[in-house]
Design a protein around this motif. Structure first.
Motif, PDB file in Angstrom:
ATOM      1  N   SER A 244     -15.936  13.493  30.721  1.00  0.00           N
ATOM      2  CA  SER A 244     -14.629  13.850  31.183  1.00  0.00           C
ATOM      3  C   SER A 244     -13.910  12.796  31.942  1.00  0.00           C
ATOM      4  O   SER A 244     -12.626  12.412  32.143  1.00  0.00           O
ATOM      5  N   PHE A 245     -14.669  11.868  32.489  1.00  0.00           N
ATOM      6  CA  PHE A 245     -14.268  10.545  33.173  1.00  0.00           C
ATOM      7  C   PHE A 245     -13.418   9.810  31.961  1.00  0.00           C
ATOM      8  O   PHE A 245     -12.411   9.001  32.277  1.00  0.00           O
ATOM      9  N   LEU A 246     -14.144   9.514  31.056  1.00  0.00           N
ATOM     10  CA  LEU A 246     -13.510   9.026  29.861  1.00  0.00           C
ATOM     11  C   LEU A 246     -12.156   9.478  29.361  1.00  0.00           C
ATOM     12  O   LEU A 246     -11.111   8.680  29.160  1.00  0.00           O
ATOM     13  N   PHE A 247     -12.132  10.764  29.214  1.00  0.00           N
ATOM     14  CA  PHE A 247     -10.900  11.450  28.903  1.00  0.00           C
ATOM     15  C   PHE A 247      -9.755  11.344  29.956  1.00  0.00           C
ATOM     16  O   PHE A 247      -8.584  11.058  29.631  1.00  0.00           O
ATOM     17  N   GLN A 248     -10.237  11.502  31.289  1.00  0.00           N
ATOM     18  CA  GLN A 248      -9.259  11.203  32.356  1.00  0.00           C
ATOM     19  C   GLN A 248      -8.664   9.860  32.340  1.00  0.00           C
ATOM     20  O   GLN A 248      -7.475   9.640  32.371  1.00  0.00           O
ATOM     21  N   ASN A 292      -6.670  28.933  23.739  1.00  0.00           N
ATOM     22  CA  ASN A 292      -8.083  29.062  24.451  1.00  0.00           C
ATOM     23  C   ASN A 292      -8.684  30.253  24.401  1.00  0.00           C
ATOM     24  O   ASN A 292      -9.880  30.710  24.164  1.00  0.00           O
ATOM     25  N   SER A 293      -7.861  31.314  24.892  1.00  0.00           N
ATOM     26  CA  SER A 293      -8.407  32.806  24.907  1.00  0.00           C
ATOM     27  C   SER A 293      -8.981  33.174  23.690  1.00  0.00           C
ATOM     28  O   SER A 293      -9.868  33.932  23.513  1.00  0.00           O
ATOM     29  N   THR A 294      -8.069  32.696  22.427  1.00  0.00           N
ATOM     30  CA  THR A 294      -8.385  33.354  21.243  1.00  0.00           C
ATOM     31  C   THR A 294      -9.812  32.501  20.562  1.00  0.00           C
ATOM     32  O   THR A 294     -10.613  33.207  20.155  1.00  0.00           O
ATOM     33  N   LEU A 295      -9.679  31.479  20.982  1.00  0.00           N
ATOM     34  CA  LEU A 295     -10.940  30.399  20.332  1.00  0.00           C
ATOM     35  C   LEU A 295     -12.053  30.825  21.329  1.00  0.00           C
ATOM     36  O   LEU A 295     -12.961  30.721  20.579  1.00  0.00           O
ATOM     37  N   SER A 296     -12.045  31.213  22.371  1.00  0.00           N
ATOM     38  CA  SER A 296     -13.110  31.343  23.266  1.00  0.00           C
ATOM     39  C   SER A 296     -13.880  32.459  22.766  1.00  0.00           C
ATOM     40  O   SER A 296     -15.038  32.657  23.237  1.00  0.00           O
ATOM     41  N   ARG A 297     -13.213  33.547  22.165  1.00  0.00           N
ATOM     42  CA  ARG A 297     -13.908  34.742  21.519  1.00  0.00           C
ATOM     43  C   ARG A 297     -14.759  34.356  20.242  1.00  0.00           C
ATOM     44  O   ARG A 297     -15.647  35.326  19.893  1.00  0.00           O
ATOM     45  N   LYS A 298     -14.505  33.121  19.749  1.00  0.00           N
ATOM     46  CA  LYS A 298     -15.201  33.019  18.587  1.00  0.00           C
ATOM     47  C   LYS A 298     -16.001  31.674  18.726  1.00  0.00           C
ATOM     48  O   LYS A 298     -17.015  31.407  17.987  1.00  0.00           O
ATOM     49  N   HIS A 302     -18.275  23.903  24.298  1.00  0.00           N
ATOM     50  CA  HIS A 302     -18.678  22.866  23.752  1.00  0.00           C
ATOM     51  C   HIS A 302     -18.170  22.468  22.403  1.00  0.00           C
ATOM     52  O   HIS A 302     -17.605  21.456  22.088  1.00  0.00           O
ATOM     53  N   THR A 303     -18.065  23.700  21.529  1.00  0.00           N
ATOM     54  CA  THR A 303     -17.406  23.444  20.120  1.00  0.00           C
ATOM     55  C   THR A 303     -16.084  23.222  20.246  1.00  0.00           C
ATOM     56  O   THR A 303     -15.624  22.224  19.542  1.00  0.00           O
ATOM     57  N   ILE A 304     -15.378  23.909  21.183  1.00  0.00           N
ATOM     58  CA  ILE A 304     -13.991  23.704  21.260  1.00  0.00           C
ATOM     59  C   ILE A 304     -13.719  22.149  21.781  1.00  0.00           C
ATOM     60  O   ILE A 304     -12.796  21.491  21.319  1.00  0.00           O
ATOM     61  N   ILE A 342      -8.772  21.077  26.347  1.00  0.00           N
ATOM     62  CA  ILE A 342      -9.978  20.114  27.014  1.00  0.00           C
ATOM     63  C   ILE A 342     -10.005  20.564  28.464  1.00  0.00           C
ATOM     64  O   ILE A 342     -11.164  20.676  29.218  1.00  0.00           O
ATOM     65  N   GLN A 343      -8.902  20.564  29.223  1.00  0.00           N
ATOM     66  CA  GLN A 343      -8.825  20.683  30.629  1.00  0.00           C
ATOM     67  C   GLN A 343      -9.678  21.925  30.841  1.00  0.00           C
ATOM     68  O   GLN A 343     -10.481  22.372  31.831  1.00  0.00           O
ATOM     69  N   ALA A 344      -9.207  23.309  30.116  1.00  0.00           N
ATOM     70  CA  ALA A 344      -9.701  24.476  30.429  1.00  0.00           C
ATOM     71  C   ALA A 344     -11.227  24.409  30.156  1.00  0.00           C
ATOM     72  O   ALA A 344     -12.045  25.079  31.029  1.00  0.00           O
ATOM     73  N   ASN A 345     -11.826  23.850  29.135  1.00  0.00           N
ATOM     74  CA  ASN A 345     -13.240  23.943  28.715  1.00  0.00           C
ATOM     75  C   ASN A 345     -14.157  23.142  29.377  1.00  0.00           C
ATOM     76  O   ASN A 345     -15.201  23.403  29.742  1.00  0.00           O
ATOM     77  N   PHE A 346     -13.526  21.869  29.904  1.00  0.00           N
ATOM     78  CA  PHE A 346     -14.423  20.816  30.646  1.00  0.00           C
ATOM     79  C   PHE A 346     -14.885  21.569  31.976  1.00  0.00           C
ATOM     80  O   PHE A 346     -15.866  22.057  32.712  1.00  0.00           O
ATOM     81  N   LEU A 347     -13.801  22.428  32.484  1.00  0.00           N
ATOM     82  CA  LEU A 347     -14.042  23.190  33.881  1.00  0.00           C
ATOM     83  C   LEU A 347     -14.736  24.466  33.646  1.00  0.00           C
ATOM     84  O   LEU A 347     -15.815  24.790  34.489  1.00  0.00           O
ATOM     85  N   ALA A 348     -14.780  24.975  32.271  1.00  0.00           N
ATOM     86  CA  ALA A 348     -15.598  26.237  32.087  1.00  0.00           C
ATOM     87  C   ALA A 348     -17.110  25.652  32.171  1.00  0.00           C
ATOM     88  O   ALA A 348     -18.074  26.316  32.641  1.00  0.00           O
TER      89      ALA A 348
END
Length: 421
Positions: A244-248, A292-298, A302-304, A342-348
């Motif tokens: 996350s640090f490198l991404f930000q 994100n809501s669509t992908l998170s169901r499948k 960490h894969t996303i 990225i933002q949503a899944n790092f927080l998750a």
């Protein structure tokens, strides 16, 4: 009317969302304007003194962008503690008043070409702009397990809306072609007025949400530094925090000089830049809400993330390919959707990796990591642009985000038992 006002006084959510929206609006307003002030010596908006070179402007631009998150890094945990001690309402009203004054100071600095005042205003706004942490704490105060996700979803929506509206307003209100009396200070007068409305809304309509003030709490003035040290003690979160640090950091390299890139390669005006970032903001929200809501169901978080980090680095590299500005419109949706994912899944991942009793502490650590990562790259990018080319920070951005993905792909192992450290 009275019934509406009474309901508003009992529900702090609208005022909190307005606070977050105004904060992001102010951030977005800067995007199309600041490069014209310091990074474009041919612009009529330039505040560079006679004899100053554009390379010196690049360095000043880096420091001006970096001083805001640096002050946020220091002030965010302090304001959070002060709100625990004295209440959310008092601290929020004081901080928002400071934000209003900082916009006024910045507008005057633009009109008088006073570079020290620009820096002072941004530093002061960084301190008072940490009010978002207080606003989020107020949301946590009033949330129940049943509506917590919904309430924090509203926060994400307010962030996204501010990110869309801010650059657009900044571009249009500073463009004399839209109205002859518009100038680069106009958006900041507008932001100051909106902040003043926000202060009034807190004073008259915001009920205190913290029921048990901790008057004896001792303020830890170096809490932000302790948060960084605490990150290394959370073993299961070390890899996400490093990534996350490198991404930000990579995104900070990008955001600091992308407007300069648009001006230099495509001759974008501040209005064009505002339009582009508003367009990107729409796709970011679309990515967070729908994709994100669509992908998170499948797929797992960490894969996303593994895919989105690498894909975003590639998208930044692809921005160099188009020969006209229209080509950017085809790359931008993929770039923006990756950013939203990225933002949503790092927080998750960070939230799911600790128990409910450590959520606040862990999110505070994450906030400190993010603001520190956003502080250093703008300064570095100013020197890189001056020594090499103004496009070089974008190349560094792509590399940093690529390495963020590489670290995550190679080193992250999903914990079998979540909610433990």
């Amino acid at each position: 009317m009275n019934n509406f006002l009474n309901r508003l006084r009992k529900n702090p959510l609208p005022v909190v969302l307005l606070t977050i929206f105004v904060d992001m609006l102010g951030y977005g307003i800067l995007i199309p304007i600041v490069p014209q002030l310091l990074g474009n010596e041919e612009s009529v908006f330039s505040v560079l003194s006679p004899g100053m070179t554009v390379n010196q402007g690049y360095i000043l631009l880096g420091f001006l962008v970096g001083i805001y998150p640096l002050m946020q890094f220091i002030a965010t945990p302090i304001l959070g503690q002060l709100s625990d001690k004295f209440g959310r309402k008092k601290i929020l009203a004081i901080a928002l008043s400071g934000t209003c004054l900082s916009y006024v100071g910045f507008a005057i600095g633009v009109l008088t070409r006073n570079i020290p005042l620009l820096f002072l205003s941004r530093a002061f706004d960084g301190i008072t702009g940490a009010n978002v942490s207080v606003a989020q704490a107020a949301i946590a105060d009033i949330s129940t397990p049943d509506n917590r996700s919904r309430n924090f979803g509203f926060i994400g929506a307010a962030f996204g809306l501010g990110l869309i509206v801010g650059p657009y307003i900044g571009g249009k209100l500073s463009d004399p072609n839209v109205a002859s009396w518009f100038n680069p200070a106009t958006p900041f007068w507008f932001a100051a007025g909106l902040s003043l409305v926000n202060v009034m809304s807190v004073l008259f309509f915001f009920p205190e949400t913290l029921t048990g003030l901790r008057a004896r709490v001792k303020i830890q003035w170096l809490k932000s530094v302790k948060n960084i040290a605490a990150a290394f003690r959370l073993k299961k979160l070390r890899v996400p925090f490093v990534s996350s640090f490198l991404f930000q950091a990579g995104f900070s390299f990008f955001i600091t000089f992308f407007s300069i890139f648009l001006i230099g390669k495509f001759a974008f005006s501040q209005s064009n830049i505002g339009d582009f970032f508003a367009y990107a903001g729409i796709w970011i929200v679309f990515g967070q809400v729908f994709v994100n809501s669509t992908l998170s169901r499948k797929f797992s978080e960490h894969t996303i993330l593994k895919t989105a980090l690498i894909a975003m680095a590639v998208c930044i590299a692809l921005f160099f390919v188009p020969k006209t500005g229209w080509g950017l419109l085809f790359i931008c949706p993929f770039f923006a959707i990756c950013f939203g994912l990225i933002q949503a899944n790092f927080l998750a991942i960070i939230s799911k990796s600790v128990g409910p009793d450590k959520q606040g502490e862990t999110l505070g650590v994450n906030s400190s990591i993010n603001t520190l990562a956003q502080s250093l790259p703008p300064v570095m990018s100013g020197y890189i642009a001056a020594l090499l080319t103004p496009n070089a920070p974008l190349m560094v951005s792509a590399l940093a985000i690529f390495f963020a993905g590489l670290v995550f792909v190679l080193m992250y192992k999903p914990p079998r038992n979540l909610h433990t450290t």
